[in-house]
Design a protein around this motif. Structure first.
Motif, PDB file in Angstrom:
ATOM      1  N   VAL A 263      -1.359  -5.094   8.477  1.00 54.89           N
ATOM      2  CA  VAL A 263      -1.585  -5.730   7.180  1.00 54.89           C
ATOM      3  C   VAL A 263      -2.752  -5.002   6.526  1.00 54.89           C
ATOM      4  N   ARG A 264      -3.012  -5.306   5.273  1.00 53.00           N
ATOM      5  CA  ARG A 264      -4.165  -4.713   4.595  1.00 53.00           C
ATOM      6  C   ARG A 264      -5.242  -5.779   4.504  1.00 53.00           C
TER       7      ARG A 264
ATOM      8  N   ASP B 101     -14.012 -10.684  -7.047  1.00 48.26           N
ATOM      9  CA  ASP B 101     -15.210 -11.270  -7.663  1.00 48.26           C
ATOM     10  C   ASP B 101     -14.870 -12.598  -8.337  1.00 48.26           C
ATOM     11  N   PHE B 102     -13.702 -12.631  -8.968  1.00 48.32           N
ATOM     12  CA  PHE B 102     -13.275 -13.851  -9.658  1.00 48.32           C
ATOM     13  C   PHE B 102     -13.179 -15.016  -8.668  1.00 48.32           C
ATOM     14  N   PHE B 103     -12.638 -14.745  -7.477  1.00 44.51           N
ATOM     15  CA  PHE B 103     -12.515 -15.799  -6.465  1.00 44.51           C
ATOM     16  C   PHE B 103     -13.792 -15.926  -5.624  1.00 44.51           C
ATOM     17  N   ALA B 104     -14.773 -15.052  -5.900  1.00 46.90           N
ATOM     18  CA  ALA B 104     -16.043 -15.025  -5.160  1.00 46.90           C
ATOM     19  C   ALA B 104     -15.825 -14.864  -3.657  1.00 46.90           C
ATOM     20  N   ILE B 105     -14.999 -13.867  -3.300  1.00 50.17           N
ATOM     21  CA  ILE B 105     -14.727 -13.559  -1.891  1.00 50.17           C
ATOM     22  C   ILE B 105     -14.875 -12.055  -1.683  1.00 50.17           C
ATOM     23  N   PRO B 106     -15.143 -11.628  -0.438  1.00 49.81           N
ATOM     24  CA  PRO B 106     -15.280 -10.192  -0.194  1.00 49.81           C
ATOM     25  C   PRO B 106     -13.924  -9.492  -0.181  1.00 49.81           C
ATOM     26  N   GLY B 107     -12.890 -10.243   0.082  1.00 51.58           N
ATOM     27  CA  GLY B 107     -11.562  -9.648   0.163  1.00 51.58           C
ATOM     28  C   GLY B 107     -10.591 -10.664   0.711  1.00 51.58           C
ATOM     29  N   THR B 108      -9.373 -10.202   0.973  1.00 52.12           N
ATOM     30  CA  THR B 108      -8.373 -11.097   1.565  1.00 52.12           C
ATOM     31  C   THR B 108      -7.625 -10.326   2.655  1.00 52.12           C
ATOM     32  N   VAL B 109      -6.820 -11.070   3.416  1.00 51.12           N
ATOM     33  CA  VAL B 109      -5.802 -10.450   4.254  1.00 51.12           C
ATOM     34  C   VAL B 109      -4.548 -10.424   3.389  1.00 51.12           C
ATOM     35  N   ARG B 110      -3.918  -9.263   3.298  1.00 52.31           N
ATOM     36  CA  ARG B 110      -2.712  -9.191   2.476  1.00 52.31           C
ATOM     37  C   ARG B 110      -1.514  -8.766   3.321  1.00 52.31           C
ATOM     38  N   ALA B 111      -0.523  -9.633   3.368  1.00 52.78           N
ATOM     39  CA  ALA B 111       0.743  -9.274   4.017  1.00 52.78           C
ATOM     40  C   ALA B 111       1.752  -9.052   2.902  1.00 52.78           C
TER      41      ALA B 111
ATOM     42  N   ALA C 257       0.839  -1.203   0.000  1.00 51.25           N
ATOM     43  CA  ALA C 257       0.000   0.000   0.000  1.00 51.25           C
ATOM     44  C   ALA C 257       0.870   1.247   0.000  1.00 51.25           C
ATOM     45  N   THR C 258       1.876   1.252   0.853  1.00 57.45           N
ATOM     46  CA  THR C 258       2.898   2.292   0.798  1.00 57.45           C
ATOM     47  C   THR C 258       4.098   1.804   1.580  1.00 57.45           C
TER      48      THR C 258
END
Ligand SMILES: *Cc1c(COP(=O)(O)O)cnc(C)c1O
Length: 404
Positions: free
Chosen positions: A356-357, A368-378, A30-31
């Motif tokens: 994390v984001r 949308d492709f994975f049909a999920i609302p989002g992920t945890v991203r490290a 993210a930054t």
């Protein structure tokens, strides 16, 4: 080799405590954080040089102009660009893309086709949709596969003499996938289409050679590679930048102004209306100096070790799913744990001092492709450590137990 102790001492923010714990900063996609070598340049600018550039005859203005133009040359050299006037200072990746998209309305007619990838950040989607609305051009999408890579065979089939522009990111911010931009550029050129590469997520890890790539436009932001926010660049091939109309009108971008007719300045000033982020531009150059002093080979090797170490440890957690697990990726891990909302994991990690984001990472089509609302991203950087990863994995384990 990475001298991690020395490097960490360059980043004042890394010694902060968050909720009583040592900060673990894993939101680098993210930054990035800012080393004191870059902070010092910003402080020095406002302490010694502050004045407007390109206008004054006085000493301060000359020195500030000099420092700003030296930074442009640093950026030119870093990306192996032929002429410094091909580096346009912008507010960042988003503005660079908008600049090109806005100018292209002059060249497009209805039924022309633009090709985008399914892996794009919103800032490399929305400006093109706006352009299509304005011109009647049609947007085609290179689909992605379950492993997070692009379906290149479909891309080859989408290309035709109608294709005018292809835009794709060098590295996906949501998954870390490194896209085969060399191949995309070669194939697009066979049809006479131009290619814009969004390098925002690549440049913190890779040093691209823009002449060797033969790319038409390449854009990036300083704040993801140890520089400040609010500054970035657009690189373009000379003849393309010359033919593209100005983006904004104002001071600095003109040659002569009368009420009958205004003529525009030469490159790069044609695209740099108004007073720019002068300190930011100079600091962008300093950030590249800093990263080059560590070395991009060293950075890539060390970050890859961090990535493998973290991936192996996370995989032992029950119910975990990592998205986009391919060989050629940067140090980004996007994951979910079965039955748990990513936001809840992020909140517990935050309580434990770990940043994390969570969410869609400005790449909703991928979610949308994975049909999920989002992920945890490290997302890791060369100033992160294996000990931090141990703390992170322990915290994810704890969150998983608490939330099950
Ligand atoms: C961060 C990012 C952007 C947006 O950059 P800004 O600095 O916010 O303009 C665009 N594309 C990718 C791939 C990114 O990672």
């Amino acid at each position: 080799m990475i001298d991690i102790k020395k490097i960490r001492s360059d980043f004042p923010i890394l010694s902060r405590k968050i909720n009583g714990k040592d900060l673990v900063y894993f939101d680098n996609a993210a930054t990035s954080q800012t080393p004191k070598q870059v902070i010092d340049v910003i402080v020095d600018y406002y302490t010694r040089l502050n004045s407007n550039i390109h206008r004054g005859v006085h000493k301060l203005s000359q020195e500030a102009t000099d420092a700003y133009e030296k930074a442009r040359v640093k950026i030119q050299k870093h990306f192996n660009v032929a002429k410094s006037c091909q580096i346009i200072f912008t507010a960042g990746t988003t503005e660079s893309i908008n600049l090109v998209a806005s100018g292209y309305s002059k060249f497009l007619k209805s039924d022309d086709e633009l090709i985008i990838s399914a892996l794009e950040h919103h800032s490399n989607i929305v400006p093109w949709q706006m352009l299509c609305e304005k011109t009647g051009a049609i947007l085609k999408v290179i689909p992605m596969s379950l492993d997070g890579t692009l379906d290149m065979n479909t891309f080859y089939n989408l290309l035709s003499s109608k294709t005018k522009l292809v835009f794709v990111n060098h590295v996906s911010n949501a998954l870390g996938t490194v896209n085969p931009i060399e191949d995309i550029i070669i194939k697009a050129h066979e049809y006479g289409a131009k290619v814009l590469v969004d390098g925002a997520q690549a440049c913190p890890h890779i040093k691209p050679d823009l002449q060797a790539l033969d790319v038409d436009f390449y854009v990036t932001s300083a704040h993801k590679l140890c520089g400040p926010t609010g500054v970035g660049m657009l690189y373009g091939k000379l003849e393309l930048l010359k033919s593209l109309p100005p983006y904004q009108g104002g001071g600095e971008m003109i040659s002569t102004v009368t009420f009958e007719k205004t003529t525009y300045a030469d490159l790069p000033h044609k695209f740099e209306a108004g007073t720019p982020n002068i300190a930011g531009g100079i600091a962008f150059g300093a950030a590249l100096d800093y990263m080059n002093s560590i070395g991009f080979d060293n950075i890539a090797e060390y970050e890859n070790e961090l990535l493998n170490y973290a991936t192996n440890a996370l995989k032992k957690i029950d119910g975990i799913k990592i998205y986009g697990e391919v060989k050629n990726k940067t140090a980004v891990i996007s994951f979910n744990i079965k039955g748990i909302h990513p936001y809840d994991i992020g909140s517990i990690l935050d309580q434990l001092g770990i940043a994390v984001r969570t969410g869609h990472h400005c790449a909703q089509p991928i979610m949308d492709f994975f049909a999920i609302p989002g992920t945890v991203r490290a997302s890791f950087s060369f100033y992160n450590t294996f000990v931090e990863i141990d703390r992170f994995v322990e915290a994810v384990n704890k969150a998983a137990t608490m939330l099950k």
